[in-house]
Design an enzyme around this catalytic site. Structure first.
Site, PDB file in Angstrom:
ATOM      1  N   ALA A   1       0.823  -1.206   0.000  1.00  0.00           N
ATOM      2  CA  ALA A   1       0.000   0.000   0.000  1.00  0.00           C
ATOM      3  C   ALA A   1       0.861   1.263   0.000  1.00  0.00           C
ATOM      4  O   ALA A   1       0.524   2.252  -0.663  1.00  0.00           O
ATOM      5  CB  ALA A   1      -0.919  -0.012   1.219  1.00  0.00           C
ATOM      6  N   ILE A   2       1.982   1.248   0.726  1.00  0.00           N
ATOM      7  CA  ILE A   2       2.782   2.476   0.821  1.00  0.00           C
ATOM      8  C   ILE A   2       3.468   2.805  -0.516  1.00  0.00           C
ATOM      9  O   ILE A   2       3.300   3.927  -1.015  1.00  0.00           O
ATOM     10  CB  ILE A   2       3.781   2.409   2.003  1.00  0.00           C
ATOM     11  CG1 ILE A   2       2.995   2.402   3.323  1.00  0.00           C
ATOM     12  CG2 ILE A   2       4.775   3.572   1.969  1.00  0.00           C
ATOM     13  CD1 ILE A   2       3.830   2.242   4.564  1.00  0.00           C
TER      14      ILE A   2
ATOM     15  N   GLU B   1      14.516  -3.541  -7.574  1.00  0.00           N
ATOM     16  CA  GLU B   1      14.471  -5.002  -7.435  1.00  0.00           C
ATOM     17  C   GLU B   1      13.167  -5.546  -8.030  1.00  0.00           C
ATOM     18  O   GLU B   1      13.149  -6.559  -8.707  1.00  0.00           O
ATOM     19  CB  GLU B   1      14.578  -5.230  -5.950  1.00  0.00           C
ATOM     20  CG  GLU B   1      14.223  -6.487  -5.377  1.00  0.00           C
ATOM     21  CD  GLU B   1      14.497  -6.361  -3.860  1.00  0.00           C
ATOM     22  OE1 GLU B   1      15.366  -5.593  -3.422  1.00  0.00           O
ATOM     23  OE2 GLU B   1      13.808  -7.064  -3.121  1.00  0.00           O
TER      24      GLU B   1
END
Ligand code: COA
Length: 425
Positions: free
Chosen positions: A212-213, A232
């Site tokens: 979510a962040i 990544e």
């Protein structure tokens, strides 16, 4: 040339007791081969399964519990977290960039690689698809490569090609790639996203994770231009910004014009986006996460999260106390890369509390047994829903004050009391 068999059960027959098996991970987890392995391994012993995060791998838990298979996890997932904490599975804390190297040098031996690939193209090349990560290193080292050929696996560009002649046993079955849905960003995530976005500017080259962040941060970047990606992994929010023209990679100084990542996870939209798309390079994670490749870009901004941070800035991200929760991953690879890149910035973004607000994630000292993933000397910015703490170049007491200012208001008094006691001057 691959021996073609009809079923996953036939495909896993070469696996023997005592072997070390690498499992293709993330959304490329070969779950049909793992289903078959559970049955096949029942009379075997001492079979090790080396893995990152596996999706849909709950079928293995009974085999782990009975001791037929032992999980060797570089990242804990739903199916292994409890097993690790009960001592039935092993956790290996290791920077993501180090894992392929340790396989290539034989320090972590691999006998068999279980992979999921796209069908061979006209040149005989199959693709590792949505997840390249450590798997090329495992395929180079393994004596036996066993593949599930899945016509629904996207064909990604980059380092994920494996020739049909290098696969030993293959079976084909079409099945959807697992979709990983994002939790909708709540108000806390939105506020963290806003504060973090204020630290990001035109032409930055971003590394972000999943959840979510990161998605809330990406939503707040629509006003920027010429953003690059060297990360990544990425998910849906990156695709939105590519479509809006915000991400174009034009000003990257390494792999200009291309998004670079080690794997993707998200909705079908992400998987369609990388399919046969030469603008996306999914590369070997030993290279993606190496300091050398990260710092060839200017303005590298790394954004990662944490479970707990102490008032000196030590970042715990893989455990809750001594209980292993996830893994080291590429956090430190990118924190160091961002610190060394020209005009780089490293950001740790996390909610100020856990457990419905009852626990502060900013604490005087880390819980006993907690693992430090990012050392305090390397921390630059910490962000919570209450703002930004700049720690680079700050003394211990200055750090503590900056962190208390972004702790949840309900927990600030307790932190202040500790500070006064510890630094009475
Ligand atoms: N004490 C007790 N419980 C805590 C806690 C704390 N200090 N901090 C978090 N928790 C709980 C949460 O309440 C949540 O529980 P729930 O599932 O019951 O709601 C759970 O632990 C997970 O916390 P959350 O903040 O939701 O985790 P996340 O999914 O956002 O992941 C990390 C955060 C740090 C675990 C993850 O980013 C990670 O593994 N990082 C290391 C690897 C890395 O950074 N790689 C590079 C990016 S790809």
């Amino acid at each position: 040339m691959a021996t073609i068999v009809n079923t996953a059960e036939e495909a896993v027959k070469p696996i023997q007791s005592g072997q070390q098996i690498w499992v293709h991970s993330m959304a490329a987890t070969p779950s049909l081969l793992l289903d078959a392995l559970v049955e096949h391994a029942a009379p075997l012993n001492n079979v090790s399964l080396l893995q990152l995060h596996l999706e849909n791998a709950e079928m293995l838990t009974a085999s782990y519990a009975k001791g037929h298979i032992r999980a060797r996890c570089f990242f804990a997932s739903h199916a292994t977290r409890d097993m690790i904490n009960q001592g039935v599975a092993d956790y290996v804390p290791m920077m993501l960039s180090d894992i392929p190297r340790s396989i290539r040098t034989g320090e972590q031996p691999v006998d068999v690689a279980l992979i999921q690939v796209s069908p061979p193209d006209q040149h005989g090349l199959c693709s590792l698809g949505v997840s390249v990560e450590v798997t090329p290193a495992a395929c180079e080292s393994a004596q036996t490569i066993i593949a599930h050929v899945n016509p629904q696996m996207p064909r990604s560009h980059g380092d994920g090609f494996i020739h049909w002649r290098d696969i030993d046993v293959a079976f084909e079955k079409s099945m959807p790639i697992p979709l990983v849905s994002q939790p909708p960003a709540n108000e806390v995530a939105q506020r963290i996203g806003q504060h973090t976005a204020e630290l990001i500017k035109d032409r930055d080259c971003l590394q972000l994770g999943i959840g979510a962040i990161p998605e809330a941060i990406l939503e707040k970047l629509s006003h920027l231009k010429d953003i690059g990606i060297h990360t990544e992994m990425f998910s849906d929010g990156v695709v939105d910004l590519v479509e809006k023209g915000v991400i174009n990679n034009h000003f990257k100084t390494n792999h200009a014009g291309r998004l670079v990542a080690g794997f993707v996870m998200g909705s079908q939209r992400v998987y369609d986006f990388i399919d046969d798309n030469p603008e996306v390079a999914l590369l070997d994670i030993e290279y993606v996460n190496s300091l050398q490749s990260i710092i060839r870009n200017r303005q590298v901004v790394s954004v990662n999260s944490a479970l707990q941070i102490d008032l000196t800035g030590q970042v715990c991200a893989d455990s809750i106390g001594s209980d292993i929760y996830s893994g080291v991953g590429g956090q430190l690879d990118f924190v160091l890369g961002a610190n060394l890149s020209d005009d780089g910035r490293s950001i740790i973004a996390l909610p100020s509390t856990a457990a419905g607000g009852t626990i502060s994630r900013i604490v005087p000292v880390l819980t006993s047994g907690a693992g430090v993933v990012t050392p305090r000397a390397n921390v630059h910015y910490i962000v919570t829903e209450y703002g930004v703490a700049t720690l680079r170049g700050k003394s211990l007491i200055e750090r503590a004050r900056a962190l208390i200012a972004i702790a949840h208001p309900d927990h600030r008094d307790g932190l202040e009391r500790w500070l006064k006691k510890s630094f009475p001057g």
